[in-house]
Enzyme design. Sequence first.
Site, short mmCIF file in Angstrom:
data_model
loop_
_atom_site.label_atom_id
_atom_site.label_comp_id
_atom_site.label_asym_id
_atom_site.label_seq_id
_atom_site.Cartn_x
_atom_site.Cartn_y
_atom_site.Cartn_z
N GLY A 81 -81.79 34.31 81.74
CA GLY A 81 -81.57 33.29 82.79
C GLY A 81 -82.60 32.20 82.61
CB SER A 82 -83.88 29.70 84.59
OG SER A 82 -84.43 30.34 85.67
CB THR A 83 -87.80 28.65 80.96
OG1 THR A 83 -86.93 28.71 79.96
CG2 THR A 83 -89.06 28.58 80.58
CB CYS A 106 -78.18 29.48 77.18
SG CYS A 106 -77.54 30.82 76.10
N GLY A 162 -87.83 33.68 84.21
CA GLY A 162 -88.46 34.56 83.04
C GLY A 162 -89.97 34.56 83.41
CD GLU A 198 -81.90 36.35 74.29
OE1 GLU A 198 -81.62 35.48 73.67
OE2 GLU A 198 -82.05 37.55 73.49
CE LYS A 242 -80.39 39.84 90.73
NZ LYS A 242 -79.25 39.06 91.24
CD GLU A 260 -80.95 25.49 80.26
OE1 GLU A 260 -81.73 25.81 81.22
OE2 GLU A 260 -80.50 25.99 79.50
P1 NAD Z 1 -81.76 32.16 86.94
O1 NAD Z 1 -83.06 32.26 86.32
O2 NAD Z 1 -81.76 31.27 88.35
O3 NAD Z 1 -80.95 33.63 87.45
C1 NAD Z 1 -80.89 34.49 86.39
C2 NAD Z 1 -80.95 35.96 87.19
O4 NAD Z 1 -82.18 36.13 87.80
C3 NAD Z 1 -79.85 35.94 88.44
O5 NAD Z 1 -79.29 37.20 88.44
C4 NAD Z 1 -80.94 35.84 89.69
O6 NAD Z 1 -80.26 36.32 90.69
C5 NAD Z 1 -81.90 36.44 88.87
N1 NAD Z 1 -83.39 36.07 89.57
C6 NAD Z 1 -83.62 34.79 90.00
N2 NAD Z 1 -84.91 34.93 90.53
C7 NAD Z 1 -85.30 36.03 90.49
C8 NAD Z 1 -86.74 36.84 90.89
N3 NAD Z 1 -87.73 36.32 91.16
N4 NAD Z 1 -86.55 38.02 90.43
C9 NAD Z 1 -85.80 38.87 89.76
N5 NAD Z 1 -84.61 38.25 89.47
C10 NAD Z 1 -84.33 36.79 89.83
O7 NAD Z 1 -80.48 31.69 85.92
P2 NAD Z 1 -79.17 31.23 86.13
O8 NAD Z 1 -79.24 29.60 86.84
O9 NAD Z 1 -78.45 32.19 86.91
O10 NAD Z 1 -78.57 30.87 84.73
C11 NAD Z 1 -78.81 29.72 83.86
C12 NAD Z 1 -79.75 30.07 83.08
O11 NAD Z 1 -79.72 30.98 82.25
C13 NAD Z 1 -80.26 28.67 82.03
O12 NAD Z 1 -81.30 28.48 82.03
C14 NAD Z 1 -79.44 29.39 80.87
O13 NAD Z 1 -79.97 28.66 79.64
C15 NAD Z 1 -79.92 30.69 80.89
N6 NAD Z 1 -79.36 31.57 79.78
C16 NAD Z 1 -79.74 32.00 78.65
C17 NAD Z 1 -79.23 32.56 77.90
C18 NAD Z 1 -79.66 33.22 76.48
O14 NAD Z 1 -79.12 33.93 75.78
N7 NAD Z 1 -80.87 32.38 76.17
C19 NAD Z 1 -77.87 33.02 78.04
C20 NAD Z 1 -77.22 32.56 79.20
C21 NAD Z 1 -77.84 31.80 80.11
#
Ligand code: NAD
Length: 495
Positions: A240-242, A298, A245, A263, A187, A399
Amino acid sequence: MKPAVLSWANGWLKDRKGLYISGEWRPGSGKVVESVNPANGETSATFTGASEQDIDLAVKAARDAFSKGPWSKRSFIKERGAAMREIARLIRDHQDELSTLETLDNGKLYSESWGDVGDVADLFDYYSGWVDKLYGDVNPVVGDFLSYTCLEPVGVVGQIVPWNFPIDMAGYKITPALAMGNSVIIKPSSTTSLSMIRLMELIDTARVLPAGVLNLILGPGASASHLTRHPDVDKIAFTGSTAVGRRLVHDSADSNLKTVSLELGGKSPNIIFADAIDLQAAIDRSWTLTMSGKGEKCSEPTRLLVERPVYDAVLKGLAEKYTHWRVGDPFSDWSNQGPQVSKEHFESILGYIQVGRGEGAHLLCGGDQNTDGDNALGYYINPTVFVDCNNKMRIAQEEIFGAVLTVIPFDGEAEAIEIANDSPYGLAAGLWTSDIGKSQRVANALQAGQIFINRYGCYDHASPFGGWKESGWGQDLAKASLSLYTKPKAIWYAY
Ligand code: NAD
């Protein structure tokens, strides 16, 4: 220069896109989502998201493919490797299309999109080589037994990726999972789904994977909760975001205790000591890594720690970088920095800039929207440097995920380490010094998954990537990521 393929993209974007489940395209019965071009705020495409019923279908398709094979079976590993190499070839043949969609959707520079797409092709090649190279162990047990551990695929894997490296982060996850024989449901972020949709079209047209092995679902994050709580999903791999996660860990605990790898976010320190070998190189890299991807990375070095004897020289160097930096059309070779990914994110960054001002940080440059010419239509922000900050400020702890650098002065090695580690995150850290002993002492003391000495930001498929503390669990890339997609089984045979 705009790529010629833009006119192809304009045609392709007209049809509403859907989900790819069990080797077929389906309209999807969830919410209709609009993809917005951040360079001008216009809707470029629409697609339908997945409902709970669609997710159930995707999980069933993945489970059937896994249980029946042939993809998951050892007898198929030669074909598995060949199929992955064929996908790498398809990606390279369509690199311009995929890169164009990525830039339209995310706003990153076309040259960066081109590199990301090429990286995904390389990942398919790299992990195709691992299909027959991961060995188990013979265990040195006491007694008349043969005890050995073999590695099996995990099963049905849900993979959720963010908008900042849409196709590249998907590539990080899909390739080791497929190489180890798993079935995948991927997804992408609803903000940037286009490149993954196009990649699935290419894979579908070439009929290179058995039905159900790789499924694509779309839609807003909340709709994916049904996947992360699903009792027939064996693993969730998330970037994605902490905050999200953390939620996924709860979803696992509340459902079937599926394994979760994460991640997550970062607020990485980058320490310039007064004895840096090449101060100009340190300044150049600190600036470019933070600003070039419009700060949506990130592991970018957003906390710049500078030892006092070179503090003024570093500020002077950063101010100089600002005067040559060009914010504009991400398809133009002229630009160094494109628009932020979405209106919501653009407003969040401007909000953080207000927070920084309110906290008493001084602006060295930037700090506002860029409205030059057509930029006024999109989500452009001038690269921003806050100086004379302290590590307790919100702009040093949270962040921001934009082209905003927080500069903090320090005195000596011990204080640098203390400030660097004073963060809930532990994704990456960098240091610049000509003192070998100091470089090793500081690298050993820093709490982060990646440490860069004398060159911040080195990445390679053969080196694992992952975070400490609230930056995540598990590592992507290299051999390390294969352990996320295999489970060990110890077998005992009594003589
Ligand atoms: P986000 O956490 O908002 O979303 C990430 C993904 O999760 C998206 O596909 C979103 O639709 C999905 N999502 C959101 N809520 C969900 C839920 N309740 N259940 C299941 N899926 C859900 O993050 P973002 O704003 O898309 O990306 C930015 C973040 O990603 C930043 O915090 C960045 O640091 C992090 N990031 C980390 C790495 C790494 O390797 N550590 C790499 C790239 C980005």
